[in-house]
Structure formats: structure tokens, C-alpha cells
Design a protein around this motif. Structure first.
Motif, PDB file in Angstrom:
ATOM      1  N   VAL A 160       0.839  -1.205   0.000  1.00 23.63           N
ATOM      2  CA  VAL A 160       0.000   0.000   0.000  1.00 23.63           C
ATOM      3  C   VAL A 160       0.871   1.250   0.000  1.00 23.63           C
ATOM      4  N   SER A 161       1.980   1.209   0.743  1.00 25.36           N
ATOM      5  CA  SER A 161       2.883   2.359   0.789  1.00 25.36           C
ATOM      6  C   SER A 161       3.488   2.646  -0.577  1.00 25.36           C
ATOM      7  N   THR A 162       3.969   1.602  -1.263  1.00 28.37           N
ATOM      8  CA  THR A 162       4.601   1.824  -2.559  1.00 28.37           C
ATOM      9  C   THR A 162       3.581   2.239  -3.620  1.00 28.37           C
ATOM     10  N   VAL A 163       2.391   1.620  -3.603  1.00 28.47           N
ATOM     11  CA  VAL A 163       1.367   1.983  -4.590  1.00 28.47           C
ATOM     12  C   VAL A 163       0.883   3.406  -4.355  1.00 28.47           C
ATOM     13  N   LEU A 242      18.859   3.702  -8.514  1.00 29.43           N
ATOM     14  CA  LEU A 242      18.817   3.695  -9.975  1.00 29.43           C
ATOM     15  C   LEU A 242      17.386   3.793 -10.490  1.00 29.43           C
ATOM     16  N   ALA A 243      16.465   3.057  -9.848  1.00 25.87           N
ATOM     17  CA  ALA A 243      15.064   3.090 -10.292  1.00 25.87           C
ATOM     18  C   ALA A 243      14.488   4.492 -10.174  1.00 25.87           C
ATOM     19  N   LEU A 296      11.271 -10.185  -6.910  1.00 26.20           N
ATOM     20  CA  LEU A 296      10.738  -8.974  -7.523  1.00 26.20           C
ATOM     21  C   LEU A 296      11.877  -8.099  -8.039  1.00 26.20           C
ATOM     22  N   GLN A 297      12.921  -7.946  -7.244  1.00 22.85           N
ATOM     23  CA  GLN A 297      14.055  -7.121  -7.664  1.00 22.85           C
ATOM     24  C   GLN A 297      14.832  -7.782  -8.805  1.00 22.85           C
ATOM     25  N   LEU A 298      14.964  -9.108  -8.756  1.00 23.84           N
ATOM     26  CA  LEU A 298      15.678  -9.819  -9.821  1.00 23.84           C
ATOM     27  C   LEU A 298      14.953  -9.704 -11.158  1.00 23.84           C
ATOM     28  N   LEU A 334       8.584  -3.154  -9.638  1.00 18.94           N
ATOM     29  CA  LEU A 334       9.063  -4.383  -9.023  1.00 18.94           C
ATOM     30  C   LEU A 334      10.254  -4.128  -8.108  1.00 18.94           C
ATOM     31  N   VAL A 335      11.163  -3.257  -8.551  1.00 14.39           N
ATOM     32  CA  VAL A 335      12.339  -2.935  -7.730  1.00 14.39           C
ATOM     33  C   VAL A 335      11.925  -2.212  -6.458  1.00 14.39           C
ATOM     34  N   PHE A 336      11.000  -1.252  -6.573  1.00 19.42           N
ATOM     35  CA  PHE A 336      10.573  -0.473  -5.410  1.00 19.42           C
ATOM     36  C   PHE A 336       9.830  -1.344  -4.398  1.00 19.42           C
TER      37      PHE A 336
END
Length: 415
Positions: A160-163, A242-243, A296-298, A334-336
Motif C-alpha cells: 500500500v505504501s509503494t502503490v 537507480l530506479a 521482484l528485484q531480480l 518491481l524494484v521499489f
């Protein structure tokens, strides 16, 4: 005796029912507070990106170069980071509400500064106010979401925080572009007036937050990351640096880049391109919920690199540029999500906001520093060449960080 036992049993049953009732009521209250806190984060970050499609108009109105646009953006980050470092530990000590109320007041002041701007210095002052607001609120709001999530799920709180964060970043340019393009009266004022109105329910939500801990004495100190979290913090932080460098590029210079490619002055087109990247980021975060943060990060890092390489080839094609925004947005999301979930899971309860604030320091350094270099380069060569060099360099770095994330994960499994 039998009657007494029955009475005792009935009393116990009644107590249990009342206890369940109170628990359900508390869960509903926490649910309301949780979503109201997410709304606050959404609106706060939307407001900071309202100027994105308007910068080209400010350039023409006040007579400055693309480099000044990056300076305006950089000064925002320059005040945001100290604010993060102070406010994160402070909210752990004195409570979220006491930090968030002044932060929302500063956000409203920043919006007012943009609405009243008569020269470039107004823009700098408004961005400083916004930077202080976001710095004070980011760690505290993210920590509050973890504390208020009704089921106690840190993974859901991170989602929820990232979205909400990415949704706010994307909502700002679209809202400003739409209002500025199609509202006939005061197009550079109305978006900020709308933001001030939207901040009112956010302030009400913050005032309703509970006191999450007893107030303790706070002293300024150098920020620190607990030893147990340093490895994942380093890899997840670098990946997100980077993202968010890509986000910084799309929020500052890409609207002008789009206008050049499309030979159009439509403000919604420039803001919409930045919003497309952020919308894709939000969508893949929802789709990726429940997956391993490392995986997710990969997956996100190579997608981000692919989008950047497509951006290199988009020097004469708006279609390729939009495709680059989609791929880079998916990679960013995905990275975040993977990075924030990893750090949130590893952060100790007593210093959660401090650790999360440290993570956001890296995020906002990524937003501000690389794009400043692109602005300098654009004055020496051209905007299209500077964007291409930036994209190619960051794509290579994404692949190098991908190797580091893979090695860190293998060491964790071996341990």
C-alpha cells in the motif's frame, strides 16, 4: 453451586463476546486509519509533482533554461534529505502525529507558493517547502502504515505504501496537465488550489492517528542502520537509487523531450508520459504482491534496463518513448516493492521510521542527483543526447546491481 457455575459461564461468555466486539471495533477503526494514512501519502506526493508538466511554461514565462529546472528539482531533494534524517527518528520518539501535522502545513505552503509565483525565486521557495514536507512525512507515514495495518501484515503495508507513493507521483502530473490544459481561468493556479483542498481531509486523518508509543526524549544524532539489515539495505537501496533516477528524469526533463518529439505544446501529453511510467509501476506492484521481495528485484532490474535501452533508441520516435516508459515503469515498480518490503521486514520495531527514512534518503538522492547531471549535460550538448547517455549508463548499472542482488540472496540462503 450449579446455578453459580451457570452464572459464571454466562458471565465469561458475555465477557468474551464483548472482547470480540471491542476487537472488531478496534480493527475497523485501524482499517479506517490505515486507508486514511495511505490517502495522506498519495495526496502529499501528488502535490510535489504538480509542477512537472508546468515547467516548460515556467521556462518561457520566467526565461530560464532546462538546467534551472533541474536545479529547482535538486533544491527540493537537498532540503528533503536532512528533513528525512531528522523527522524519522523524531517520529519514533514523539509520535507520528506531532511530525505529520507540521509536514502537511508545509505542503500547503508549498502549493500556495507555486500558485502565487511571480518569478523563479518563488519556485525555489515553494520547492523547499515541499521538500521539507515530504522529508518529514515519508518515513513517518510508511511506519504508520505498518503499525495500523489491521491484520499486522508488513507485506501488505509495504504494498500500500509503494502503490500510494507511486500513485501520487503519477497523479500529480496528470492532474496538473489536465487542469492547466483545459481550465481556461488561471491554469497555473488551479492545480495548486485543488491540492490545498485535498490536503484538508489528509490533515483530519493525521489528527485522528493514535499515539503509537509513549513520548521519549529525542536528541539529534547521526543516522545509523542496524548491522543485521546492512547487506539487504545496501543492495535494495542501490537498486532503488537507480530506479528513482529514472523517475527523476521523467518528472523533470521528459515532458520537454516529449513536446520536442511530438512537436506539440499540449501539457497533458508531457505529464501523461510521466504518469504512464508511474501507472505501470503501480500496476505491477499490485500484480507482484505476495511474491518474494528478492525475486521482484531480480525481475525488475532487467526490465528497467530494457526500458532504458529502448529510451536510447527513442530519439526520433514517440512510440518507442512510450514503450520505454511502460517497460521502465514495470521495472521500477518491481524494484521499489521488492526493496521496500525487504527493508521493512528487516527493520527493528523500535527504529522502524529511522530505517525507512534512511531508505528514502537513498531513493530521493536517486531522484535528484543524476537528473542534475543530465541538466548540465543538456546545456553542453543537447537534451536528446543527454537523455540517451543517461539511459545507457543507468541500464548498465542496473545489470551490475542485478548481479549483486543475486549474490546477496544466495548468501542469505546459505546462511
Amino acid at each position: 453451586m450449579e446455578g453459580e457455575d451457570m452464572a459464571n459461564g454466562a458471565g465469561a461468555a458475555g465477557t468474551a463476546v464483548r472482547s470480540r466486539g471491542r476487537g472488531a471495533s478496534a480493527c475497523r477503526v485501524n482499517g479506517w486509519r490505515f486507508w486514511a494514512t495511505a490517502y495522506t501519502l498519495l495526496i502529499l506526493l501528488a502535490g510535489t509533482n504538480l509542477p512537472t508538466p508546468l515547467y516548460r511554461g515556467y521556462e518561457e514565462r520566467f526565461g530560464f533554461s532546462p538546467f534551472v529546472v533541474t536545479l529547482i528539482f535538486a533544491v527540493y531533494v537537498a532540503v528533503l534529505i536532512p528533513s528525512l534524517l531528522v523527522a524519522g527518528p523524531l517520529s519514533d520518539a514523539v509520535g507520528r502525529r506531532r511530525v505529520l501535522v507540521p509536514a502537511l502545513a508545509l505542503a500547503g505552503l508549498g502549493a500556495l507558493g507555486f500558485a502565487l509565483a511571480t518569478d523563479t525565486w518563488w519556485l525555489f521557495a515553494a520547492r523547499i517547502s515541499q521538500g521539507l514536507a515530504v522529508g518529514a512525512a515519508s518515513g513517518a507515514l510508511t511506519a504508520a502504515l505498518s503499525e495500523l495495518e489491521p491484520s499486522g501484515s508488513r507485506r501488505k503495508a509495504a504494498l500500500v505504501s509503494t502503490v500510494a507513493s507511486v500513485g501520487g507521483l503519477g497523479l500529480g502530473p496528470v492532474l496538473a496537465g489536465l487542469l492547466a490544459e483545459y481550465v481556461a481561468v488561471a491554469p497555473d493556479v488551479v492545480p495548486f488550489a485543488v491540492e490545498i483542498v485535498l490536503l484538508i481531509p489528509a490533515a483530519v486523518a493525521v489528527m485522528a492517528l493514535p499515539t503509537t508509543r509513549e513520548t521519549t526524549r529525542w536528541r539529534p544524532r547521526r543516522p545509523g542502520i542496524p548491522a543485521a539489515t546492512r547487506a539487504v539495505f545496501a543492495t535494495s537501496g542501490t537498486a532503488n537509487f537507480l530506479a528513482f533516477a529514472v523517475i527523476g528524469l521523467f518528472l523533470t526533463l521528459i515532458p520537454t523531450y516529449v513536446a520536442t518529439l511530438a512537436d506539440s505544446g499540449n501539457l497533458l501529453l508531457g505529464g501523461g508520459t510521466a504518469a504512464l511510467l508511474l501507472a505501470c509501476s503501480a500496476i505491477v506492484q499490485i500484480l507482484g504482491y505476495g511474491r518474494s521481495p528478492r525475486h521482484l528485484q531480480l525481475l525488475g532490474l532487467p526490465l528497467l534496463a530494457l526500458g532504458l535501452l529502448m529510451l536510447v533508441g527513442a530519439r526520433s520516435s514517440l512510440v518507442l518513448l512510450l514503450g520505454a516508459a511502460v517497460l521502465a515503469g514495470a521495472g521500477h515498480g518491481l524494484v521499489f516493492l521488492g526493496g521496500l518490503t525487504t527493508v521493512n521486514n528487516a527493520a527493528p520495531d523500535g527504529s522502524r521510521a529511522e530505517v525507512l527514512s534512511g531508505f528514502y534518503v537513498i531513493v530521493y538522492l536517486g531522484v535528484g542527483l543524476p537528473v542534475l547531471g543530465v541538466g548540465v549535460l543538456a546545456t553542453a550538448v543537447s537534451l536528446t543526447t543527454a537523455v540517451s547517455w543517461f539511459a545507457g549508463t543507468v541500464a548498465v548499472l542496473c545489470l551490475l546491481v542485478l548481479l549483486a542482488v543475486g549474490r546477496t540472496g544466495r548468501r542469505s540462503l546459505a546462511g
